[in-house]
Design a protein around this motif. Structure first.
Motif, mmCIF file in Angstrom:
data_model
loop_
_atom_site.group_PDB
_atom_site.id
_atom_site.type_symbol
_atom_site.label_atom_id
_atom_site.label_comp_id
_atom_site.label_asym_id
_atom_site.label_seq_id
_atom_site.Cartn_x
_atom_site.Cartn_y
_atom_site.Cartn_z
ATOM 1 N N GLN A 52 40.499 22.732 39.343
ATOM 2 C CA GLN A 52 39.724 23.951 39.613
ATOM 3 C C GLN A 52 39.375 24.708 38.331
ATOM 4 O O GLN A 52 39.399 25.945 38.289
ATOM 5 C CB GLN A 52 40.458 24.865 40.600
ATOM 6 N N ARG A 54 37.038 26.418 35.989
ATOM 7 C CA ARG A 54 35.757 27.096 36.126
ATOM 8 C C ARG A 54 35.170 27.377 34.759
ATOM 9 O O ARG A 54 35.899 27.589 33.787
ATOM 10 C CB ARG A 54 35.926 28.394 36.922
ATOM 11 N N GLU A 235 44.804 32.811 42.595
ATOM 12 C CA GLU A 235 44.506 31.887 43.685
ATOM 13 C C GLU A 235 43.181 31.149 43.498
ATOM 14 O O GLU A 235 43.102 29.938 43.721
ATOM 15 C CB GLU A 235 44.469 32.651 45.016
ATOM 16 N N LYS A 236 42.154 31.852 43.070
ATOM 17 C CA LYS A 236 40.839 31.236 42.928
ATOM 18 C C LYS A 236 40.371 31.100 41.485
ATOM 19 O O LYS A 236 39.344 30.471 41.222
ATOM 20 C CB LYS A 236 39.805 32.033 43.732
ATOM 21 N N SER A 237 41.086 31.711 40.572
ATOM 22 C CA SER A 237 40.755 31.607 39.144
ATOM 23 C C SER A 237 41.956 30.986 38.434
ATOM 24 O O SER A 237 42.909 31.686 38.079
ATOM 25 C CB SER A 237 40.438 32.990 38.553
ATOM 26 N N LYS A 238 41.904 29.677 38.271
ATOM 27 C CA LYS A 238 43.058 28.937 37.771
ATOM 28 C C LYS A 238 43.048 28.777 36.255
ATOM 29 O O LYS A 238 42.010 28.828 35.593
ATOM 30 C CB LYS A 238 43.098 27.545 38.414
ATOM 31 N N GLU A 304 37.124 36.998 40.751
ATOM 32 C CA GLU A 304 37.034 37.687 42.042
ATOM 33 C C GLU A 304 37.322 39.181 41.912
ATOM 34 O O GLU A 304 36.602 40.018 42.472
ATOM 35 C CB GLU A 304 38.008 37.063 43.049
#
Length: 437
Positions: A52, A54, A235-238, A304
């Motif tokens: 993940q 980004r 959780e969404k920014s690894k 986020e």
């Protein structure tokens, strides 16, 4: 969250001759490349997707997903272009990385190019940073001599050439399609999309364009696995990333930390705001991202949380301004930059940024008239979302966020010059003698 600092990309920056191939290999360099070349290209993409990762250039688009968009049935060559045209005001993370450890980037390019079945890659570097360009060229030469580039790399049958290209110093060329035009020898201007670069990019061929830090993060993922990378961040920014801290802090610099660290924690790591002062506002990701105030000190610095706060993480260029700073003057300086760097292709940006500067100069001089704040916002409304690229949106974000948080300070520009309200020498980081305040 794991520890506050996670030195991965910056782990070797303090070593002697860290930029040399021998030192890079001594710390495990190019082992990830060997591992990747033993895998199928699609498996490398899957690994990066699973991690993940980004994009670290601003938009935060999933890197592995971007690679997967390249149509493998297209008979044209596949290209990887590294955007090293770092020129967002306040941003200083890619240049130190390339100076201290250029082979991290070179190894990442080899792995990434192999993943998309590319055989020619370009590093588009900002022309003014000649020292960085020379270091990159030296690293590429060393990689060729070691058999890591060229024909039949390490006997695997895979061929790859890397070309270091010096840009001409245009901020607009940080926009990926303008970069491609510049690389092809034309004036750097944004292209109308579609088609997107993944389908018809450089020389009308499938092209992946990634930021320096994005590509430099790939070797660590190959070496340590996707679970290791996911163990850091939110959780969404690894993962880990480089944050640039500048302005009114005691110890400015680059801090490598997990995604989701807060500005309060970063300022503490930097020794705090300069003595006797307090935070007034800051940019979370360079001057093109809407500013935030001290109320957002504990908001996680990830994609986020920044979006929820009404701004963007951007390039993670955290410019810190204390209470001595004039928001009017700062906004004017930001917009002057965007006016100067506008390529002039589209009218809202070319004309709108010019008019913003004219009006902001009146606010700075204390000669603005009643209603000019609303006029300022009206001009912004006629610029934002009406241009080919995001340069105009960045210029608008400077203004609208400044007015949102400090409207009364702009209204003082109806009668009082900004330099009287906030003497500029008070916010200066250096005295006339050149000593830091």
């Amino acid at each position: 969250m794991t520890d506050l600092l996670t030195p991965v990309l910056s782990a070797n920056w303090g070593e002697d001759n860290s930029w040399k191939l021998s030192r890079y290999e001594a710390t495990g360099g190019y082992r990830a490349m060997r591992k990747a070349l033993e895998m199928k290209p699609e498996d490398v993409i899957t690994l990066v997707k699973d991690a993940q990762l980004r994009g670290r250039g601003g938009a935060g688009f999933p890197t592995g997903m971007k690679w997967s968009f390249v149509p493998q049935d297209n008979p044209n060559p596949k290209y990887l272009v590294v955007n090293a045209d770092e020129s967002e005001p306040g941003t200083c993370k890619d240049m130190p990385l390339m100076m201290a450890s250029p082979h991290t980037l070179v190894e990442g390019i080899i792995i990434s190019s192999y993943a998309i079945n590319g055989h020619t890659s370009f590093i588009y570097c900002r022309g003014e940073v000649l020292h960085v360009i020379r270091r990159l060229q030296q690293a590429v030469r060393e990689a060729y001599a070691a058999g890591y580039l060229g024909k039949n790399i390490l006997g695997t049958g895979y061929d790859l050439d890397i070309i270091v290209h010096a840009g001409a110093g245009a901020y607009i060329c940080g926009e990926e399609t303008a970069l491609l035009d510049s690389l092809e020898g034309r004036r750097g201007q944004p292209r109308l999309r579609p088609p997107f670069p993944a389908v018809a990019g450089l020389y009308a061929s499938p092209t992946v364009i990634n930021n320096v830090e994005s590509i430099a993060s790939v070797p660590a993922i190959l070496a340590n696995g996707s679970d290791w990378f996911q163990s850091m961040g939110t959780e969404k920014s690894k993962g880990f990333t480089l944050y640039s801290l500048s302005g009114h802090v005691k110890n400015a610099g680059q801090f490598e930390a997990p995604m989701g660290i807060t500005l309060r924690q970063l300022i503490d790591l930097a020794g705090g705001v300069r003595e006797g002062h307090e935070l007034k506002f800051f940019t979370p990701g360079g001057s093109s991202t809407p500013i935030l105030t001290g109320e957002s000190l504990d908001v996680p610095l990830d994609y986020e949380a920044m979006a929820a706060a009404g701004t963007m993480l951007g390039t993670k260029a955290l410019q810190i301004f204390d209470e001595t700073t004039s928001i009017v003057r700062t906004t004017l300086r930001f917009v002057e930059f965007y006016k100067h760097e506008s390529c002039g292709k589209c009218t809202p940006c070319r004309e709108g940024t010019w008019w913003l500067v004219q009006l902001l100069m009146k606010f700075e001089a204390g000669t603005a008239q009643e209603g000019d704040v609303d006029k300022l916002l009206d001009i912004c409304d006629n610029i934002g979302g009406r241009s080919f690229c995001a340069l105009a949106d960045g210029a608008v974000a400077c203004v609208t966020s400044a007015v949102k948080h400090f409207r009364s300070e702009f209204e003082q520009g109806y009668h009082t010059p900004a330099w009287e309200l906030f003497p500029y020498e008070k916010s200066s980081l250096f005295t006339e003698e050149g000593d830091a305040r």
